[in-house]
Design an enzyme around this catalytic site. Structure first.
Site, PDB file in Angstrom:
ATOM      1  N   PRO A  59      31.863  35.425  33.507  1.00  9.54           N
ATOM      2  CA  PRO A  59      31.804  35.055  32.092  1.00  9.54           C
ATOM      3  C   PRO A  59      30.821  33.927  31.796  1.00  9.54           C
ATOM      4  O   PRO A  59      30.392  33.755  30.652  1.00  9.54           O
ATOM      5  CB  PRO A  59      33.245  34.627  31.779  1.00  9.54           C
ATOM      6  CG  PRO A  59      33.786  34.173  33.096  1.00  9.54           C
ATOM      7  CD  PRO A  59      33.163  35.082  34.117  1.00  9.54           C
ATOM      8  N   LEU A  60      30.455  33.173  32.832  1.00  9.54           N
ATOM      9  CA  LEU A  60      29.474  32.102  32.667  1.00  9.54           C
ATOM     10  C   LEU A  60      28.127  32.483  33.263  1.00  9.54           C
ATOM     11  O   LEU A  60      27.264  31.612  33.446  1.00  9.54           O
ATOM     12  CB  LEU A  60      29.987  30.804  33.302  1.00  9.54           C
ATOM     13  CG  LEU A  60      31.307  30.270  32.735  1.00  9.54           C
ATOM     14  CD1 LEU A  60      31.706  28.983  33.447  1.00  9.54           C
ATOM     15  CD2 LEU A  60      31.195  30.035  31.236  1.00  9.54           C
ATOM     16  N   TYR A 117      36.453  40.340  49.634  1.00  7.55           N
ATOM     17  CA  TYR A 117      36.105  38.942  49.412  1.00  7.55           C
ATOM     18  C   TYR A 117      36.443  38.110  50.649  1.00  7.55           C
ATOM     19  O   TYR A 117      37.523  38.229  51.218  1.00  7.55           O
ATOM     20  CB  TYR A 117      36.898  38.358  48.242  1.00  7.55           C
ATOM     21  CG  TYR A 117      36.545  38.888  46.867  1.00  7.55           C
ATOM     22  CD1 TYR A 117      35.414  39.676  46.642  1.00  7.55           C
ATOM     23  CD2 TYR A 117      37.358  38.594  45.779  1.00  7.55           C
ATOM     24  CE1 TYR A 117      35.118  40.156  45.390  1.00  7.55           C
ATOM     25  CE2 TYR A 117      37.063  39.068  44.509  1.00  7.55           C
ATOM     26  CZ  TYR A 117      35.950  39.849  44.324  1.00  7.55           C
ATOM     27  OH  TYR A 117      35.665  40.317  43.066  1.00  7.55           O
TER      28      TYR A 117
END
Length: 326
Positions: free
Chosen positions: A211-212, A53
């Site tokens: 999760p969204l 990342y």
């Protein structure tokens, strides 16, 4: 803040996990530190990152930002720190994957960037089909014995991968996997067929990522109508169009409940069997507030049934083989 155990372990973690994929890619160091400060102030003690990342290839910027925050605040012992190994971190043939050499070298590099002596949860970012489990566990067991890794987890595994990994670990009398990061949301429910039941049977805690659904479930249609659509909804524009009718029903239902769509999506996940903590990646304090709202949002049976109507589970619902066999 609510806390629970990580899988079958005795380790207590917050019901929300702070994801830091935005650190370096979307947020600079100061803003990243501000998000960490706010998350810990709200009781979030679970922080997830990965070696790959960050803003620039192979530099591990997200881990570096976390490391400088830990050095500034001295709050290492308050944090359950998770990172990952597998993705390329160099151009060489051994700079990726899960060979024993790669795991050990990647762990040492992550420890340097994080400025810590241990990783609480070291996760395999993807299955490595070319490396035998005995080799993988040899490396992980070594790191655990050295105190550099406390627990081992996985990410993006199939159900049978979890079983194979645990069988190999048990042959070595190792604890094995304690968590699985999986793509799981109202829009992405196929893991309910086999990954979720396998993890629950093995005592492996579930850590849903996205999760969204890349912001699709955070009120994307309303934001578009109001002209307030930001980076997330623009990035997921094709998916918004693909699911427009579902999202119209969903956002309308959330309005009936008087709740923000993001809070509803996270509350639904928090109530799923086996879920330890959804991974949220806020870029602003307001986004973190919405995630926290989910902790005090209770969806009753009627609301859950309505969500099943809007976002039907795969097949007949529930685990296989019943979901597809009869």
């Amino acid at each position: 803040m609510q806390y629970t155990k990580l899988g079958r372990t005795g380790l207590s973690v917050s019901r929300l996990c702070l994801g830091t994929m935005n650190f370096g890619w979307q947020l600079g160091e100061a803003d990243s530190h501000a998000i960490l400060d706010r998350a810990l102030a709200e009781g979030i003690n679970f922080v997830d990152t990965a070696d790959m990342y960050g803003a620039r290839d192979y530099e591990g910027t997200s881990e570096t930002y976390i490391g400088t925050w830990l050095a500034r605040t001295g709050r290492r012992d308050e944090v359950v720190l998770a990172t990952k190994v597998y993705q390329p971190m160099g151009d060489g043939p051994n700079d990726r994957g899960l060979s024993a050499r790669r795991i050990v070298a990647a762990c040492e590099a992550s420890l340097r960037r994080l400025g810590t002596d241990r990783i609480d949860l070291y996760q395999m970012h993807h299955i490595d089909r070319s490396t035998p489990w005995d080799e993988i566990w040899q490396a992980m067991d070594l790191l655990v014995a050295q105190g550099k890794v406390v627990y081992v987890g996985s990410s993006n595994f199939a159900g049978w991968h979890l079983v194979a990994a645990q069988a190999a670990a048990r042959r070595r009398r190792s604890l094995g996997l304690v968590s699985e990061q999986l793509k799981y949301s109202l829009l992405t429910r196929h893991v309910e067929l086999e990954v979720v039941p396998a993890a629950r049977a093995l005592g492996i805690g579930l850590l849903p990522w996205s999760p969204l659904a890349q912001g699709v479930l955070s009120g994307a249609l309303r934001k578009h109508r109001e002209g307030t659509a930001g980076r997330t909804t623009s990035h997921a524009a094709a998916r918004v169009l693909e699911h427009r009718s579902l999202l119209e029903s969903y956002e309308g239902f959330c309005a009936e409940l008087g709740l923000h769509p993001a809070a509803v999506a996270l509350a639904w996940l928090l109530a799923r069997p086996g879920v330890t903590a959804p991974i949220v990646g806020p870029r602003t304090p307001d986004q973190l507030d919405l995630a926290l709202e989910a902790l005090t949002t209770t969806l009753g049976p009627d609301a859950e049934a309505r969500l099943d109507e809007i976002f039907p589970p795969v097949g007949n619902g529930g685990p296989g083989p019943e979901a597809w066999a009869w």
